[in-house]
Design an enzyme around this catalytic site. Structure first.
Site, PDB file in Angstrom:
ATOM      1  N   ASP A 171      14.579   9.922  -9.071  1.00  0.00           N
ATOM      2  CA  ASP A 171      15.367   9.382  -7.945  1.00  0.00           C
ATOM      3  C   ASP A 171      16.386  10.396  -7.434  1.00  0.00           C
ATOM      4  O   ASP A 171      17.188  10.091  -6.551  1.00  0.00           O
ATOM      5  CB  ASP A 171      16.043   8.054  -8.328  1.00  0.00           C
ATOM      6  CG  ASP A 171      16.935   8.161  -9.550  1.00  0.00           C
ATOM      7  OD1 ASP A 171      16.698   9.050 -10.383  1.00  0.00           O
ATOM      8  OD2 ASP A 171      17.876   7.357  -9.692  1.00  0.00           O
ATOM      9  N   GLY A 184       0.788  -1.226   0.000  1.00  0.00           N
ATOM     10  CA  GLY A 184       0.000   0.000   0.000  1.00  0.00           C
ATOM     11  C   GLY A 184       0.822   1.279   0.000  1.00  0.00           C
ATOM     12  O   GLY A 184       0.275   2.370  -0.054  1.00  0.00           O
ATOM     13  N   HIS A 244      25.305   5.178  -5.554  1.00  0.00           N
ATOM     14  CA  HIS A 244      24.265   5.007  -6.578  1.00  0.00           C
ATOM     15  C   HIS A 244      24.259   3.586  -7.114  1.00  0.00           C
ATOM     16  O   HIS A 244      24.598   3.338  -8.261  1.00  0.00           O
ATOM     17  CB  HIS A 244      24.496   6.007  -7.725  1.00  0.00           C
ATOM     18  CG  HIS A 244      23.246   6.250  -8.532  1.00  0.00           C
ATOM     19  ND1 HIS A 244      22.701   5.311  -9.368  1.00  0.00           N
ATOM     20  CD2 HIS A 244      22.424   7.317  -8.620  1.00  0.00           C
ATOM     21  CE1 HIS A 244      21.617   5.793  -9.937  1.00  0.00           C
ATOM     22  NE2 HIS A 244      21.423   7.021  -9.492  1.00  0.00           N
ATOM     23  N   HIS A 246      16.937   0.954 -27.030  1.00  0.00           N
ATOM     24  CA  HIS A 246      17.254   1.591 -25.745  1.00  0.00           C
ATOM     25  C   HIS A 246      18.740   1.454 -25.466  1.00  0.00           C
ATOM     26  O   HIS A 246      19.336   0.415 -25.726  1.00  0.00           O
ATOM     27  CB  HIS A 246      16.467   0.915 -24.618  1.00  0.00           C
ATOM     28  CG  HIS A 246      16.833   1.456 -23.254  1.00  0.00           C
ATOM     29  ND1 HIS A 246      16.579   2.758 -22.898  1.00  0.00           N
ATOM     30  CD2 HIS A 246      17.466   0.886 -22.197  1.00  0.00           C
ATOM     31  CE1 HIS A 246      17.020   2.955 -21.663  1.00  0.00           C
ATOM     32  NE2 HIS A 246      17.565   1.847 -21.222  1.00  0.00           N
ATOM     33  N   GLY A 280      21.600   5.218 -19.612  1.00  0.00           N
ATOM     34  CA  GLY A 280      22.153   6.562 -19.394  1.00  0.00           C
ATOM     35  C   GLY A 280      23.355   6.534 -18.468  1.00  0.00           C
ATOM     36  O   GLY A 280      23.881   7.570 -18.091  1.00  0.00           O
ATOM     37  N   HIS A 281      23.761   5.311 -18.080  1.00  0.00           N
ATOM     38  CA  HIS A 281      24.864   5.184 -17.111  1.00  0.00           C
ATOM     39  C   HIS A 281      26.071   4.523 -17.767  1.00  0.00           C
ATOM     40  O   HIS A 281      25.919   3.612 -18.580  1.00  0.00           O
ATOM     41  CB  HIS A 281      24.418   4.326 -15.912  1.00  0.00           C
ATOM     42  CG  HIS A 281      23.227   4.890 -15.202  1.00  0.00           C
ATOM     43  ND1 HIS A 281      23.339   5.750 -14.137  1.00  0.00           N
ATOM     44  CD2 HIS A 281      21.903   4.719 -15.410  1.00  0.00           C
ATOM     45  CE1 HIS A 281      22.125   6.083 -13.722  1.00  0.00           C
ATOM     46  NE2 HIS A 281      21.236   5.467 -14.480  1.00  0.00           N
ATOM     47  N   ASP A 325      28.990   7.179  -9.710  1.00  0.00           N
ATOM     48  CA  ASP A 325      27.807   6.393 -10.093  1.00  0.00           C
ATOM     49  C   ASP A 325      28.175   4.929 -10.400  1.00  0.00           C
ATOM     50  O   ASP A 325      29.007   4.669 -11.262  1.00  0.00           O
ATOM     51  CB  ASP A 325      27.224   7.092 -11.338  1.00  0.00           C
ATOM     52  CG  ASP A 325      26.139   6.320 -12.052  1.00  0.00           C
ATOM     53  OD1 ASP A 325      25.634   5.327 -11.504  1.00  0.00           O
ATOM     54  OD2 ASP A 325      25.777   6.731 -13.178  1.00  0.00           O
ATOM     55  N   HIS A 334      20.656  16.480 -11.518  1.00  0.00           N
ATOM     56  CA  HIS A 334      19.830  16.393 -12.732  1.00  0.00           C
ATOM     57  C   HIS A 334      18.388  16.091 -12.332  1.00  0.00           C
ATOM     58  O   HIS A 334      18.107  15.821 -11.165  1.00  0.00           O
ATOM     59  CB  HIS A 334      20.372  15.329 -13.700  1.00  0.00           C
ATOM     60  CG  HIS A 334      20.324  13.933 -13.164  1.00  0.00           C
ATOM     61  ND1 HIS A 334      21.222  13.470 -12.240  1.00  0.00           N
ATOM     62  CD2 HIS A 334      19.468  12.904 -13.411  1.00  0.00           C
ATOM     63  CE1 HIS A 334      20.926  12.207 -11.946  1.00  0.00           C
ATOM     64  NE2 HIS A 334      19.877  11.842 -12.635  1.00  0.00           N
TER      65      HIS A 334
END
Length: 558
Positions: free
Chosen positions: A78, A49, A393, A367, A370-371, A196, A74
């Site tokens: 997240d 929930g 991260h 796709h 982005g990392h 990252d 950015h």
């Protein structure tokens, strides 16, 4: 003794390590605190929930007079999603680039916080004085424009936070990563690098976003009917490539899904999206055009139950249906934990008869991440050459893997700190060590309640979801303690009453005899009566059904 010897530099995460999401990192020197990012994450399966999860900011609340500001790298959820909740309790300035601030303002407007929040737009060339620290920035590539890394100059040396990054040599928006600026920071010396770790397990390099554009256009050309493409609302480069593919294949485009509509309007307004005049149409107009002249851009690339794509797959969307022969592109990789939802959506689309393009994003796919992958992470380590390294991260295995990559480029194992949320790394006179822990954890948001649902409430929800509830209502006489009415037993989610009359009659007898016994022994505190009823009934029901429903005795006196 000089001041430098007393004060120390402290670095820790309140969210974002050992997990994907709710990124929030804190750098403190003496009486100055700078926070980098303020994100949310989506609930795990056992958080019944719960809508979203944000970091626990009790440490920042206790030290609110020291917090100089929140710097945002950015505009992804997240990294900015926690702001509306955190700024309610901690009214400090927020710094971010133009697009990032546009997305933040949309959130603050919904939360009625726009007026009272100090917002400062920065560029990659800005320099901020934040107490005794100075923040400078460098451009990075990521799956959203205007991403930056942060360099905090402290009395102990430079602390660099990369933000989310990859090295894309052919970015869609011509916004190149500023390697010169990174190299200059590296030359000046970096005491600690926070980098990252999302793709630390993936060898090689991450593909260029530009390769996706050609693939999307190819799909658009071959599609005989409508094309539906789902991606992250914040992936503006991808949205631009969808617009370009529509333009070159002479299709009109409609946008559905609230977050997608919001992002497209903000990004076009601020000049980050170039949309040809007359291309965008309303969802109601789609059926008036030939099927091979339309494309639909939608949310739902993670199979979220309420997203536009999932509702279309289930034929429950108010304005849009997917028809047999339509092509559906899911242009995103599932976030860990979402694979099942995505799989379910793909199944439902295929049942309708749609042609679905999905799956792990390869170089030729629709796709790319982005990392940065391993080689890019090593490149960042080699550019910065930090004295100490803190991978951030990512889930624990990703942080470990990133630590191993750092060792492979020559950083000593004892200079790599793999931390959990709340673990501090203290640096004093150039020497780093693990310090004491600060409070860190999850604050759960359910509806309008922030943090009012904790472990006990979740445990109760889990119990209710597994074995249901049994309410026992009894009325006692105040005079002589006899039972005036009841016990009445109400079952919800435990057994179906009509088929279990015998079981419930026996339960009724057990409650009555337990109460009579206690009356005879002159036990009349309510707490004691309730506990005895609960225990006796619980034992009986477990023997009969091997289930442990929640038992709620309600005793009234008249």
């Amino acid at each position: 003794m000089s001041k430098k010897n007393i004060d120390k530099l402290t670095i820790f995460a309140l969210g974002g390590v050992g997990e994907i999401g709710k990124n929030m990192y804190v750098v403190q020197y003496a009486n100055d605190i700078v926070v980098v990012d303020c994100g949310l994450k989506f609930p795990e399966e056992d958080m019944l929930g719960i809508d979203i999860v944000i970091p626990d900011i009790s440490y920042l609340m206790e030290n609110r007079d020291k917090v100089r500001g929140i710097v945002i790298t950015h505009g992804h959820e997240d990294h900015i999603g926690g702001l509306p909740y955190v700024l309610k309790h901690l009214n400090v300035p927020v710094y971010g680039t133009r697009l990032t601030m546009g997305l933040i303002e949309m959130k603050l407007k919904e939360a009625n916080l726009l007026g009272e929040t100090k917002r400062i737009v920065i560029t990659a060339d800005s320099e901020l004085k934040l107490g005794c620290m100075t923040a400078t920035f460098f451009k990075t590539n990521h799956s959203i424009p205007d991403s930056v890394g942060v360099c905090l100059e402290t009395p102990e040396g430079n602390v660099v936070h990369t933000g989310d990054f990859k090295f894309d040599q052919t970015p869609v928006n011509e916004q190149y990563a500023d390697l010169h600026q990174m190299a200059a920071i590296g030359r000046r010396g970096v005491i600690a690098l926070l980098s990252d770790s999302t793709n630390a397990e993936r060898p090689g390099y991450t593909g260029s976003e530009r390769s996706v554009g050609a693939e999307i256009e190819d799909v658009f050309r071959k599609a005989k009917q409508r094309v539906v493409i789902a991606t992250f609302a914040s992936n503006i480069h991808r949205i631009q490539q969808v617009i370009d593919a529509c333009e070159s294949t002479r299709r009109k485009l409609t946008v559905i899904g609230r977050s997608m509509v919001n992002v497209v309007s903000i990004a076009s307004e601020l000049g980050y999206l170039r949309v040809p005049d007359g291309m965008l149409i309303e969802p109601e107009e789609v059926n008036k055009l030939a099927a091979d002249r339309v494309a639909i851009l939608s949310t739902g690339s993670q199979g979220e139950p309420m997203s536009a794509l999932t509702r279309m797959a289930r034929s429950t969307h108010r304005k849009m249906d997917i028809l047999p022969g339509d092509t559906v592109i899911i242009a995103a990789t599932p976030i860990p934990g979402n694979e099942r939802y995505v799989g379910r959506t793909v199944d439902e689309l295929m049942r309708i008869g749609a042609h679905v393009i999905y799956g792990p994003g390869s170089i030729t796919g629709v796709h790319v991440s982005g990392h940065g992958s391993q080689e890019e992470l090593k490149l960042m380590l080699n550019i910065m050459r930090p004295k100490y390294f803190i991978p951030i991260h990512g889930e624990y295995r990703m942080l470990r893997q990133h630590g191993m990559l750092a060792e492979s480029v020559g950083i000593a194992r004892e200079d790599i700190f793999i931390v959990d949320n709340g673990d501090t790394v203290e640096i004093q006179d150039g020497v780093a060590r693990k310090g004491s822990k600060v409070p860190a954890g999850n604050v759960l948001i359910d509806g309008l309640g922030v943090g009012d649902v904790g472990n006990i409430v979740l445990r109760d929800r889990k119990l209710l979801s597994q074995d249901g509830i049994l309410v026992v209502v009894v009325t006692l006489s105040k005079q002589d303690g006899t039972i005036l009415s009841g016990p009445d037993i109400i079952s919800r989610g435990f057994v179906y009453v009509r088929e279990s009359e015998g079981l419930l009659e026996e339960a009724n007898r057990i409650v009555t005899s337990t109460l009579h016994r206690l009356m005879n022994e002159n036990v009349n505190e309510w707490a004691s009566l309730k506990t005895h009823v609960k225990d006796a009934l619980g034992r009986f029901l477990y023997e009969q059904t091997r289930r442990r429903p929640m038992i709620l005795p309600i005793i009234m006196e008249v």
